[in-house]
Design a protein around this motif. Structure first.
Motif, PDB file in Angstrom:
ATOM      1  N   SER B  30       0.832  -1.212   0.000  1.00  0.00           N
ATOM      2  CA  SER B  30       0.000   0.000   0.000  1.00  0.00           C
ATOM      3  C   SER B  30       0.861   1.254   0.000  1.00  0.00           C
ATOM      4  CB  SER B  30      -0.958  -0.016   1.182  1.00  0.00           C
ATOM      5  OG  SER B  30      -0.272   0.243   2.363  1.00  0.00           O
ATOM      6  N   ALA B  31       2.039   1.171   0.634  1.00  0.00           N
ATOM      7  CA  ALA B  31       2.928   2.332   0.601  1.00  0.00           C
ATOM      8  C   ALA B  31       3.394   2.613  -0.825  1.00  0.00           C
ATOM      9  CB  ALA B  31       4.128   2.095   1.516  1.00  0.00           C
ATOM     10  N   SER B  32       3.772   1.532  -1.544  1.00  0.00           N
ATOM     11  CA  SER B  32       4.227   1.727  -2.917  1.00  0.00           C
ATOM     12  C   SER B  32       3.095   2.259  -3.781  1.00  0.00           C
ATOM     13  CB  SER B  32       4.738   0.416  -3.502  1.00  0.00           C
ATOM     14  OG  SER B  32       5.641  -0.170  -2.610  1.00  0.00           O
ATOM     15  N   GLN B  33       1.874   1.750  -3.516  1.00  0.00           N
ATOM     16  CA  GLN B  33       0.729   2.241  -4.281  1.00  0.00           C
ATOM     17  C   GLN B  33       0.583   3.752  -4.094  1.00  0.00           C
ATOM     18  OE1 GLN B  33      -2.938   1.124  -2.597  1.00  0.00           O
ATOM     19  NE2 GLN B  33      -4.165   1.910  -4.286  1.00  0.00           N
ATOM     20  N   GLY B  34       0.639   4.152  -2.828  1.00  0.00           N
ATOM     21  CA  GLY B  34       0.507   5.577  -2.563  1.00  0.00           C
ATOM     22  C   GLY B  34       1.608   6.379  -3.238  1.00  0.00           C
ATOM     23  N   ALA B  35       2.838   5.843  -3.193  1.00  0.00           N
ATOM     24  CA  ALA B  35       3.957   6.572  -3.789  1.00  0.00           C
ATOM     25  C   ALA B  35       3.784   6.689  -5.297  1.00  0.00           C
ATOM     26  CB  ALA B  35       5.269   5.867  -3.463  1.00  0.00           C
ATOM     27  N   VAL B  36       3.355   5.580  -5.936  1.00  0.00           N
ATOM     28  CA  VAL B  36       3.186   5.615  -7.388  1.00  0.00           C
ATOM     29  C   VAL B  36       2.079   6.592  -7.776  1.00  0.00           C
ATOM     30  CG1 VAL B  36       2.466   4.253  -9.367  1.00  0.00           C
ATOM     31  CG2 VAL B  36       4.100   3.327  -7.774  1.00  0.00           C
TER      32      VAL B  36
END
Lengths: 242, 81, 160
Positions: B30-36
């Motif tokens: 979910s962190a990577s999703q937010g970053a992307v």
């Protein structure tokens, strides 16, 4: 539980074995000190070469050193704050450089060529003693930073938003060094073990991508250790705006 | 070390790593999703987002590493042996 | 996995009674001491000189930037000055040209007027001369004619 029948000569796993040196009544891990001396020697050599002739137009190693200095200053300034970062830049920078060079040295230098009577050489940070030493230094550093800057008002920090936070903050003082040391130790040891297990199973080519991943993780871990140290110190010297 | 203890230790070590990586895995996703999403919305902030993402990923990663440390304790420094 | 366990077991039992992954001993304080020493050494060998070099350069860049800015401002001022002067000179030159043109025009016109007056005067002169001569000639002719008429009259009258 018999050992594997096809014991390969170049990929044996040795975990938890140390080269003991006797020092008075105490025992120390010789292999950790040997590899840490290599690391410190390399660091000092680069530093001495780079700062031997400082010029206004930097060239060669001086460029690298100035880049590193700038990078570390940015970390320290961002997390400690404009006022106090100058005092703590050497500490943060030394932590970063020592951990980084240790991690990469452990991964890149062919330590296996050196035979020790017991144990094997590797990254100094893959030994729990080193990481706990570093983490305790960070703890001492942030206590010292807070006490020297604010005196006993430092302990107001423990009851800062509300006194309910007091037990949590006290527990935090213990979990900070614990998590710092175990994070570093676990990551580096895990990298070494994964590479060792892969090399144990398939000695050629296959471990290479994992080794590159390990280099990446090692660099990030050094950055995280330095960043967290800076963050803890910054938290300790931070002045609340009443 | 009797065989029951070593069997239990090995099983517990596997569980420690396996269960311990579930939560951080979800969190990292979910962190990577937010970053992307952040980068897609604001491509000029990519450098800052990437730095923060790496740092927070490493924090989550360290949770997994705690599981690994427990597994290593069980395997190599077993207190019950 | 089994071989690891075995190895760990072997390390723990075969060699010295200590050992293992989590073996805390005097390595810890010595390593801390070593890192503290390294901090001081790196502070004097690396952080201070490099920081000084970088800050010196930053100062040098700032001062040379301000100097360059000052010089640029001066050059711009000079340029504006020169441009002003140039415009003045150009205006002056234009005025001089205009003056000269007017002068030459005036001179031309004056010379023209003089010449015209001269011409008119000499023409008048000539015409008056011609008139006088004509009148003289007419007078002479009239006298001749009178004399001739008298002569003719004298010749014809005696005969009658």
């Amino acid at each position: 539980m018999a050992p594997l029948p096809f014991a390969l000569p170049f990929a044996a796993l040795e975990v938890g074995q140390h080269l003991y040196w006797q020092l008075g009544h105490y025992k120390i891990h010789g292999q950790v000190f040997l590899s840490s001396w290599v690391v410190i020697g390399a660091l000092l050599a680069v530093v001495v070469i780079g700062t031997r002739r400082m010029e206004r137009d930097p060239s060669g190693v001086q460029n690298l050193l100035e880049f590193l200095w700038d990078y570390l200053r940015d970390i320290a300034r961002e997390y400690i704050g404009e006022k106090a970062y100058r005092d703590w830049l050497p500490f943060i920078g030394t932590l970063f450089l020592f951990i980084f060079v240790s991690n990469w040295g452990g991964a890149l230098i062919p330590w296996k060529l050196v035979h020790l009577p017991s144990g094997e050489l590797g990254a100094p940070t893959a030994d729990i003693n080193t990481t706990i030493a570093l983490a305790l230094l960070v703890s001492l550093a942030y206590f010292y930073a807070g006490l020297s800057r604010k005196g006993f008002r430092y302990f107001e920090y423990y009851v800062e938003p509300t006194p309910i936070m007091l037990p949590f903050k006290i527990v935090e003082d213990f979990t900070k060094p614990l998590s710092l040391s175990f994070r570093l130790f676990g990551n580096i040891l895990a990298d070494e073990l994964v590479v060792a297990v892969l090399a144990f199973l398939v000695p050629l080519v296959v471990p290479l991508p994992v080794m590159f991943l390990g280099l990446f993780t090692s660099a990030i871990q050094a950055l995280i250790f330095a960043t967290l140290a800076a963050y803890y110190i910054g938290e300790a010297v931070h002045e609340e705006h009443h | 070390m009797d065989s029951l203890t070593s069997a239990a230790s090995v099983v517990a070590a596997g569980l420690a790593v396996g269960l311990g990586s579930i939560g951080p895995g979800i969190g990292q996703g979910s962190a990577s999703q937010g970053a992307v999403e952040g980068i897609a919305r604001q491509p000029e902030a990519e450098g800052k987002i990437r730095g923060t993402l790496l740092l927070s990923l490493a924090f989550m990663e360290s949770l997994t590493i705690y599981g690994l440390v427990v597994a290593l304790v069980l395997l190599f420094a077993n207190p019950f042996s | 996995m089994t071989s690891w366990l075995l190895l760990a077991e072997a390390g723990a039992t075969a060699g010295s009674p200590e050992g293992g992954l989590f073996d805390l001993d005097a390595t810890l304080p010595l390593m801390a001491l070593q890192v503290v020493l390294l901090t001081f050494i790196l502070n004097s060998l690396f952080f201070r000189p490099v920081g000084k070099a970088v800050e010196d350069r930053e100062g040098y860049i700032t001062t040379s930037r301000t100097q360059a800015k000052e010089q640029l401002a001066q050059a711009e001022r000079l340029e504006a000055d020169l441009r002003e002067q140039l415009r003045g000179a150009r205006l002056e030159a234009q005025k001089v040209i205009q003056d000269a043109e007017q002068d030459s025009d005036r001179l031309y016109r004056e010379a023209m007027a003089v010449a015209q007056a001269d011409a008119i005067a000499s023409r008048e002169n000539a015409r008056s001369k011609i008139d006088a001569q004509r009148a003289e000639a007419l007078g002479a002719l009239k006298a001749d004619a009178d004399r001739l008429a008298d002569l003719i009259v004298a010749r014809l009258l005696p005969a009658s």
